[in-house]
Every structure is written in structure tokens, then in C-alpha cells.
Design an enzyme around this catalytic site. Structure first.
Site, PDB file in Angstrom:
ATOM      1  CB  VAL A   1      -0.290  -2.454   5.542  1.00 37.57           C
ATOM      2  CG1 VAL A   1       1.132  -2.347   5.352  1.00 37.57           C
ATOM      3  CG2 VAL A   1      -0.844  -0.882   5.005  1.00 37.57           C
TER       4      VAL A   1
ATOM      5  CB  VAL B   1      -0.562   0.071   0.982  1.00 34.60           C
ATOM      6  CG1 VAL B   1      -1.556   1.200   1.053  1.00 34.60           C
ATOM      7  CG2 VAL B   1      -1.751  -1.264   1.259  1.00 34.60           C
TER       8      VAL B   1
END
Length: 596
Positions: free
Chosen positions: A51, A25
Site C-alpha cells: 500500500v 490494494v
């Protein structure tokens, strides 16, 4: 000497080390890496929705194919802390993944800058190495060291933290002359192998315990060769499941308190010698050391020196990569076989196989009740999915029962986080497996709570066209915790059910709360709900058709009875059976004894 930004050098090192895709991300402090990835063009990227999900995708990617190293990327602060769970899971199971985080500029590290946290210190206990690189010229060698460490000795994860000004600084680096470092793998000596083989040869009822280190070393073929040369039955651990096919006559079943077969425990208890290779004597495999070790001798082979004697002191320990040890075991065993030095183990092997094929050691699966019992779901899966299926699962009664009833025939076709067991792992890990192998038949297995933890990652499968089948067994309970609460005489804060006012069309599922079908569809995927055993095979056919048409994950939700207790206990000689046992072949139509 060519000049480039330090982060551009890092990308070139990753390319040289074999990286072709990353999961992550983007964020402000890591945007220089994303700019370098875009300019390079040779490393793909899968955008996660969380994440932590990216870290589990990297795990699935590594676990799926020998030699892979998954890479996960996040920005500074919470992105790094979100990935700690993935690092813990990878570290616990000896899985190499590289976690790269952005960081505040060096001058701001001690000033409590926005999203500046000492992630290297936080990550140290769950990585082989965690470092914040403070000198731009050290970036290429930090990445080189990371890959060397991940591949050397006991595999495991590494975290590299990069301040944004370090990423952007220019350095001198020549990628054309870069070469990966040769990894270090300890190897057994011939004298050690001969001693261990002699101890095994002196025993009357020996077993081989095959751990996940064999799969990590890509040495399953050597394990099977050794077992066949010696005629010695094999008990895989949960992490070693698939290292010998379930239908092999020398596969004696799994031993343990939960993920085990009754015949596996019985054969372990009947043995007098155990050769453990690439395993760590996990407590859910052994139960108490006293019961597990009583009456038998042990040889332990492991790549990590500090694993020898960690749980109990073996009679003989060998520090070695599992592949290196098995190659030498096979070589010496062939020599001894040619010289007529190996004992005939046919009687003992037949005894173990007899337990495996005896209805007396099987748990019943053929229940006709509706809502369905989980045992019947796994029976349906065995009959419908074939031998080439790859299962992905994490923790809960769904995984425990799956390991008791499903069948695995190849290495890396049971992909499971064994020690950490984080809820939510299954969806992103399955996506990572799909990225690693676009052609594999993948079936993920989750209970409803595991499924809900990181359900948003299904959108990644829809966006990037990553189809797989997800079997969701839904009893609307924290089932494993509810079962554990029985010893406290409570059933408290573990119920997930509620009356869903939006599900009037399905009166049964309405009482289970979350409408998983609608949520899955809202994330761009397909889903189908199953209530009865005869509906499973048609649902699977529909799922395969949808995957072919839409190239997206498909969820098969199976509505289970609310309360089922799965067999488990405190010792391998004291596993409690909560359901009926089999009394005839018709009770277990998908058991190996029947399928063979």
C-alpha cells in the site's frame, strides 16, 4: 433527487474532478469502494503489491503531468499507516494526492475493533486535511472539499477515511449538477512586483532561484521568458530542476551542499541579489544561513504565507502563486524594457556562463577503472539517453551524484522526492509516471538499497504492461550513510555484501550479495548486468528492444566500486571534493561545456 450509496456518489465526484485512474490494494473495509469503481467502469485501477507503493505511484502520477491528482486506496488499519510515508513525501514537496481508506463501522470505532485505528489523527501532520466522515450525506462534499483544498494555496495531500457503514448508506445526490469548486491561489499585486523588480534592477549581480513551485504552477515558460527579458542567470533548486533547460545560457547551475555544481555554488557566492520564486530555502540548498545570505539581498515569492521568513527573513516577501507572480513579472519587465529602464546584464551573465563552461569548475567523469565509478555511469547515461529523457529518483549517493552529473532539459523530467527521501520510492513512482504518460522515455535511478526496499512493485509493471528503464548502480553498501559515518570514524552496519552461493557464473557480482537479475526476472521483468563502461550503450539498446517486445520494466544493473565518496560539504563555500577534478575537456566528455 437521485438516490445512491454514499460511496457511489464519491466515485461520481472523483470522475467530475478529473480522476481517471487510482492505485491501491483492496480489503474488507474498502470493498464497497471497489464495488462502486467496478460498477462505474470509468476509473481504472492499478493493483499495487504494497500500500505504501500505491501512495508513491499516486505521487509519480501527480508529478508527471500538470493538473494530475493521483489517488491511492487502502483498507482500514495498517493500509492507512502504510500510506503515511507517501503522504509525508507528498506533503513535504507540495504534491496533491488523495488517500482514501476504509474504516470499521461507526459503532465500533471506540471498541478497538479489528484493524480500526484513528488514521485521521495519525495523518493530520502530513496532510492539508485528514478526516473520518461520520455522516453519509457529507461524503460528496467531503470529496469536493478534498479536491478544493488540494488545488488551493500550497498544494498538498488529503486523506479521507470512510467507515464501511457510511460507504454503504443511501443518500440523495445529483451528479449532473455537480461542479468542482474554483481553487484559491494568492496573486502578487503590481505594486509588489514593481518593488521587487526595482530591487533586482538596482543590483549588480542578481540571480533568480527557481523552486519547485514554478513547476507545480506549470510556469516554466514564464520563468525562461523573465530570465531572458532581464538577462539574469537562473539557479534551479533540486525540485525546480528542468524549469529552465540545462543547456540554456542563463542556466547557471545548481547551488547546494550535495546536489550542486561547482559553478553553481561559485556564481551564488559571487551574486549580490537573489529573487527566489516558489522555493523554500531548503538547508541542503543553502547550508548555513550566514554563509548563504552574506553580502546579498533577497526577495522571496511563495504561495504559502508561512514560508516567508521561515528559514531567514528576506528583504522583501511576496505571497503569490509562482505562475501569477511570473506573469506579472514578465508584463512589467516588458514595459521596463520598452522604456529602457532595465540594466544591461550581459557582462554578469557572461561571467556565470564562463564558469559553467570552464574546466576549472568541472568534476572529472572519465574514469576507466573496473568496477566502474559512478561518475562514469552518469557520463554513459548522458551520452546515450538524449535530451528527452525523464529521470525518476529518490535518495542516496546515486541521486546526489546523478544531480551533479546528469542533464535535464524539460520541466517534470526530473521527478524526485526532495525533502522526505524515502527509500523504495523510485520503483513505484516511476510506474506512476508511466501510467500518467504512456509515451515518455523514463529512466529511473536507484542505488541497491533503494531498489530493494519496494522491489516487489516491479511485478505491477509486468502485470499492467508499464515499461521503463531502471538503472541500478550497485555498490552493495548504504553508501550515503557510510560516507556520513566517516565523521564518526566508523563503517558500521552499512555493508550489504555477502557471498551469494547461487552466483558462481559471475565471480565479481557474487561478492555483492543479492542477485538482482534473478529477482527481477522472478517478478516478470527483464534485467541485464553491466561491468564495464563499453557495455552500457549495448545494454541500453537491449533494454529498449526488450521493452518494445515485452512491455515490461527493464533493469540495467551496473556493478560499481564498493567505496566512492561523492562531493559534499557543510557550506556552499566548503564542499569537499573526494575525487579528481577535471583538467581538460577529455576528463568530462559529457559535460554541458563539451556538449554545447
Amino acid at each position: 433527487m437521485p438516490r445512491m450509496k454514499a460511496i457511489e456518489a464519491a466515485v461520481k465526484v472523483m470522475e467530475k474532478e478529473g480522476v481517471s485512474v487510482a492505485f491501491g490494494v483492496p480489503g474488507a473495509a474498502i470493498n464497497p469502494l471497489y464495488a462502486a469503481l467496478k460498477a462505474h467502469g470509468g476509473i481504472g485501477h492499478i493493483l499495487a503489491r504494497h500500500v505504501e507503493g500505491a501512495s508513491h505511484m499516486a505521487e509519480g502520477y501527480t508529478r508527471a503531468v500538470a493538473g494530475n491528482i493521483g489517488v491511492c486506496i487502502g483498507t482500514s488499519g495498517p493500509a492507512g499507516t502504510d500510506m503515511i510515508t507517501g503522504l509525508y513525501s507528498a506533503s513535504a514537496d507540495s504534491i496533491p494526492i488523495l488517500c482514501i481508506t476504509g474504516q470499521a463501522p461507526r459503532a465500533r470505532l471506540h471498541k478497538e475493533d479489528f484493524q480500526a485505528v484513528d488514521i485521521a489523527t495519525i495523518a493530520k501532520s502530513v496532510t492539508k486535511w485528514a478526516t473520518t466522515v461520520l455522516e453519509p450525506a457529507q461524503v460528496p462534499q467531503a470529496f469536493q472539499q478534498a479536491f478544493h483544498l488540494m488545488r488551493s494555496g500550497r498544494p498538498g495531500p488529503v486523506l479521507i477515511d470512510l467507515p464501511i457503514d457510511v460507504q454503504l448508506a443511501e443518500i440523495e445526490f445529483d451528479p449532473d449538477t455537480y461542479e468542482p469548486l474554483v481553487p484559491y491561489k494568492p496573486a502578487a499585486t503590481r505594486a509588489q512586483i514593481e518593488k521587487a523588480l526595482g530591487m533586482l534592477n538596482d543590483a549588480e549581480r542578481p540571480l533568480i532561484v527557481a523552486g519547485g513551485g514554478i513547476i507545480n504552477a506549470d510556469a516554466s515558460d514564464l520563468l525562461v521568458q523573465l530570465a531572458e527579458l532581464l538577462g539574469v542567470p537562473v539557479i534551479p533548486t533540486l525540485m525546480g530542476w528542468g524549469s529552465i533547460p540545462d543547456d540554456h545560457p542563463l542556466m547557471a547551475g545548481m547551488c547546494g551542499l550535495q546536489t550542486s555544481q561547482r559553478y553553481g555554488n561559485a556564481s551564488m557566492l559571487a551574486s549580490d541579489f537573489v529573487l527566489g520564486i516558489g522555493n523554500r530555502w531548503a538547508n541542503r540548498h543553502t547550508g548555513s544561513v550566514d554563509v548563504y545570505t552574506r553580502g546579498r539581498k533577497f526577495v522571496h515569492v511563495d504561495i504559502e504565507p508561512t514560508q516567508i521568513g521561515r528559514v531567514f527573513a528576506p528583504d522583501f516577501g511576496i505571497v503569490s502563486d509562482a505562475g501569477a507572480a511570473l506573469r506579472l513579472f514578465v508584463e512589467v519587465a516588458r514595459e521596463w524594457q520598452a522604456a529602457g529602464r532595465l540594466k544591461d546584464r550581459s557582462g554578469w551573465a557572461a561571467e556565470c556562463l564562463g564558469r559553467k563552461h570552464s574546466v576549472d569548475y568541472l568534476r572529472k567523469t572519465h574514469f576507466d577503472s573496473v568496477p566502474m565509478k559512478p561518475q562514469r555511469v552518469y557520463q554513459c547515461m548522458n551520452r546515450a539517453l538524449g535530451k528527452d529523457v525523464c529521470y525518476v529518483s529518490t535518495i542516496g549517493l546515486s541521486q546526489i551524484a546523478g544531480a551533479q552529473f546528469l542533464h535535464v532539459y524539460q520541466p517534470r523530467h526530473w521527478i524526485n522526492c526532495g525533502q522526505a527521501g524515502p527509500l523504495g520510492w523510485t520503483v513505484p513512482a516511476a510506474l506512476g509516471v508511466r501510467v500518467a504518460d504512456p509515451a515518455r522515455k523514463i529512466v529511473a535511478l536507484s542505488g541497491d538499497y533503494d531498489f530493494q526496499f519496494m522491489i516487489e512493485e516491479l511485478a505491477v509493471g509486468a502485470q499492467f504492461k508499464l515499461p521503463y528503464i531502471h538503472v541500478l548502480v550497485n555498490n552493495s553498501y548504504l553508501g550515503l550513510i557510510r560516507q556520513a559515518q566517516r565523521s564518526f570514524s566508523i563503517d558500521y552496519c552499512v555493508q550489504l555484501a555477502f557471498d551469494n552461493v547461487n552466483m558462481a557464473e559471475d565471480e565479481v557480482a557474487r561478492g555483492y550479495g543479492v542477485d538482482h537479475v534473478k529477482v527481477v526476472e522472478g517478478l516478470g521483468c527483464k534485467a541485464i548486468r553491466v561491468h564495464r563502461p563499453e557495455e552500457f550503450a549495448p545494454a541500453l539498446a537491449q533494454a529498449e528492444a526488450w521493452m518494445a517486445e515485452h512491455a515490461t520494466p527493464v533493469v540495467i544493473e551496473v556493478i560499481l566500486e564498493r567505496v566512492t565518496n561523492i562531493a559534499m560539504g557543510t557550506e556552499i563555500d566548503n564542499v569537499v571534493e573526494f575525487e579528481e577534478l577535471a583538467t581538460q575537456a577529455a576528463d568530462v566528455p559529457s559535460a554541458l561545456a563539451v556538449l554545447d
